[in-house]
Design a protein around this motif. Sequence first.
Motif, PDB file in Angstrom:
ATOM      1  N   GLU A 179       0.854  -1.185   0.000  1.00  0.00           N
ATOM      2  CA  GLU A 179       0.000   0.000   0.000  1.00  0.00           C
ATOM      3  C   GLU A 179       0.891   1.237   0.000  1.00  0.00           C
ATOM      4  OE1 GLU A 179      -1.172   0.790   4.573  1.00  0.00           O
ATOM      5  OE2 GLU A 179      -2.034  -1.007   3.673  1.00  0.00           O
ATOM      6  N   PRO A 180       0.357   2.348  -0.466  1.00  0.00           N
ATOM      7  CA  PRO A 180       1.165   3.572  -0.466  1.00  0.00           C
ATOM      8  C   PRO A 180       1.447   4.034   0.953  1.00  0.00           C
ATOM      9  CG  PRO A 180      -0.847   3.843  -1.772  1.00  0.00           C
ATOM     10  CD  PRO A 180      -0.944   2.543  -1.057  1.00  0.00           C
ATOM     11  N   PRO A 181       2.539   4.763   1.133  1.00  0.00           N
ATOM     12  CA  PRO A 181       2.797   5.319   2.464  1.00  0.00           C
ATOM     13  C   PRO A 181       1.752   6.372   2.825  1.00  0.00           C
ATOM     14  CG  PRO A 181       4.612   5.801   0.942  1.00  0.00           C
ATOM     15  CD  PRO A 181       3.570   5.077   0.183  1.00  0.00           C
ATOM     16  N   PRO A 182       1.671   6.719   4.093  1.00  0.00           N
ATOM     17  CA  PRO A 182       0.648   7.684   4.514  1.00  0.00           C
ATOM     18  C   PRO A 182       1.056   9.119   4.204  1.00  0.00           C
ATOM     19  CG  PRO A 182       1.926   6.982   6.398  1.00  0.00           C
ATOM     20  CD  PRO A 182       2.427   6.198   5.209  1.00  0.00           C
ATOM     21  N   GLY A 183       0.770   9.557   3.017  1.00  0.00           N
ATOM     22  CA  GLY A 183       1.057  10.946   2.648  1.00  0.00           C
ATOM     23  C   GLY A 183       1.995  11.030   1.460  1.00  0.00           C
ATOM     24  N   TYR A 184       1.817  12.111   0.704  1.00  0.00           N
ATOM     25  CA  TYR A 184       2.610  12.289  -0.513  1.00  0.00           C
ATOM     26  C   TYR A 184       4.087  12.520  -0.226  1.00  0.00           C
ATOM     27  CZ  TYR A 184      -1.612  12.533  -3.344  1.00  0.00           C
ATOM     28  OH  TYR A 184      -2.783  12.240  -3.989  1.00  0.00           O
ATOM     29  N   ARG A 185       4.397  13.256   0.842  1.00  0.00           N
ATOM     30  CA  ARG A 185       5.811  13.521   1.160  1.00  0.00           C
ATOM     31  C   ARG A 185       6.533  12.203   1.456  1.00  0.00           C
ATOM     32  NH1 ARG A 185       9.409  16.912  -0.145  1.00  0.00           N
ATOM     33  NH2 ARG A 185       7.971  18.588   0.225  1.00  0.00           N
ATOM     34  N   ALA A 186       5.900  11.336   2.245  1.00  0.00           N
ATOM     35  CA  ALA A 186       6.497  10.026   2.537  1.00  0.00           C
ATOM     36  C   ALA A 186       6.629   9.203   1.269  1.00  0.00           C
ATOM     37  CB  ALA A 186       5.664   9.289   3.577  1.00  0.00           C
TER      38      ALA A 186
END
Length: 126
Positions: free
Chosen positions: A88-95
């Motif tokens: 799954e994608p990390p929590p947030g675009y910066r991460a």
Amino acid sequence: MTDLAAPEEEDLAAARRRLAAAQGRVVRALVAAGEVPDGFDPARLRAQAASLLAKRRSVVARLRPDAAEAAGPDLAAEFAAYARAREEPPPGYRADADDFAAWLRERGRLPDPPRRRAPWWRRLLS
């Protein structure tokens, strides 16, 4: 009256668990190349998944232009490979952007960041 409420609460809890499991299958299909759940049009779900991936890639490229530049013309393929490698994608675009840069760095596509120098005033204290 409490005896009647207990089965209803159990039914509600079971329905919530089923809904959460079904939602999890949809999310996996959209962001982690999971199987398309029954009742969903596979072509539409793939189109939506591709759209979400393109949006993530676009935001990551804006947040980490160094990573986008390092990937060059292979950005779409590199980002797709990176995304497939995660559940799954990390929590947030910066991460997400930082993780993608680290992923490129591990593959030799992005150089290590330059070492930061100590502030000028620290040299005066030595």
